[in-house]
Design an enzyme around this catalytic site. Structure first.
Site, mmCIF file in Angstrom:
data_model
loop_
_atom_site.group_PDB
_atom_site.id
_atom_site.type_symbol
_atom_site.label_atom_id
_atom_site.label_comp_id
_atom_site.label_asym_id
_atom_site.label_seq_id
_atom_site.Cartn_x
_atom_site.Cartn_y
_atom_site.Cartn_z
ATOM 1 N N SER A 55 0.815 -1.216 0.000
ATOM 2 C CA SER A 55 0.000 0.000 0.000
ATOM 3 C C SER A 55 0.846 1.262 0.000
ATOM 4 O O SER A 55 0.389 2.317 -0.420
ATOM 5 C CB SER A 55 -0.910 0.022 1.238
ATOM 6 O OG SER A 55 -0.135 0.180 2.423
ATOM 7 N N THR A 83 1.951 1.628 5.150
ATOM 8 C CA THR A 83 2.160 0.891 6.395
ATOM 9 C C THR A 83 2.961 1.747 7.367
ATOM 10 O O THR A 83 4.081 2.161 7.056
ATOM 11 C CB THR A 83 2.888 -0.440 6.117
ATOM 12 O OG1 THR A 83 2.190 -1.136 5.080
ATOM 13 C CG2 THR A 83 2.988 -1.293 7.364
ATOM 14 N N GLU A 86 2.618 -9.579 -2.348
ATOM 15 C CA GLU A 86 3.671 -10.335 -1.672
ATOM 16 C C GLU A 86 4.259 -11.409 -2.578
ATOM 17 O O GLU A 86 5.484 -11.588 -2.629
ATOM 18 C CB GLU A 86 3.107 -10.949 -0.389
ATOM 19 C CG GLU A 86 2.679 -9.884 0.603
ATOM 20 C CD GLU A 86 1.416 -10.220 1.365
ATOM 21 O OE1 GLU A 86 0.907 -9.327 2.050
ATOM 22 O OE2 GLU A 86 0.918 -11.359 1.265
#
Length: 188
Positions: free
Chosen positions: A82, A85, A155
């Site tokens: 994003s 974090t 990820e």
């Protein structure tokens, strides 16, 4: 799995080759490499750190008890799908204040991390939750849920990207798998 593989292939084609080349060169030129990430993105950062260690790089993970202080001639690679974090952005801000070269790896170049970093690598994969909560409204408007939950595509893309960078570094450094095995853990 087939849909995820298609995403990976698509993501690899969307990578900006110049961003990647600069990323690789920054790693090669840095005295020490520091990585930071949180949650599963943090696990991908740690996996990359391990492979960099296998390549005999001086590498550390922010937040570990044995991590030394960061200095101006180091590089900080901050990983956040994003780009928002809190832990990752805070670490990048602190690094920037010290004078460290901050490289952001994110899906959102206009995020806080993207704007803060000296250099970014944009990895396709992070999909925010659809704005429309009603399933029918989302389908009609073309807003589909991600193939995988909560940033997993980012990820997975990050892990594949980092492994590709390791292959590139191996070639540039003239290293073979046998060289990496010399640095592999002997007590597991």
């Amino acid at each position: 799995m087939g849909l995820i593989n298609k995403h990976m292939e698509s993501a690899s084609k969307k990578l900006d080759k110049d961003e990647v080349e600069v990323f690789v060169e920054k790693i090669l030129k840095s005295k020490r490499v520091f990585l930071v990430g949180a949650g599963r993105s943090g696990l991908m950062a740690k996996a990359f750190a391990m492979r960099l260690m296998h390549l005999d790089r001086d590498v550390h993970v922010i937040g570990e008890t044995i991590t030394p202080s960061v200095r101006e001639d180091d590089i900080l690679i901050a990983v956040s799908g994003s780009g928002e974090t809190t832990f990752v952005v805070s670490a990048a801000e602190m690094g920037k204040n010290i004078g460290v070269e901050v490289v952001g790896v994110t899906s959102y170049p206009d995020s806080t991390l993207g704007k803060l970093a000296n250099h970014i690598v944009v990895l396709p994969g992070r999909v925010e939750t659809a704005e429309k909560k009603d399933y029918i409204d989302r389908q009609v408007s073309g807003e589909y849920e991600s193939l995988t939950p909560m940033g997993t595509l980012f990820e997975q893309t990050a892990l594949a990207f980092f492994d590709g960078v390791i292959a590139c570094l191996m070639k540039k450094l003239g290293k073979k798998e046998i060289d990496l095995k010399e640095k592999h853990a002997t007590i597991e």
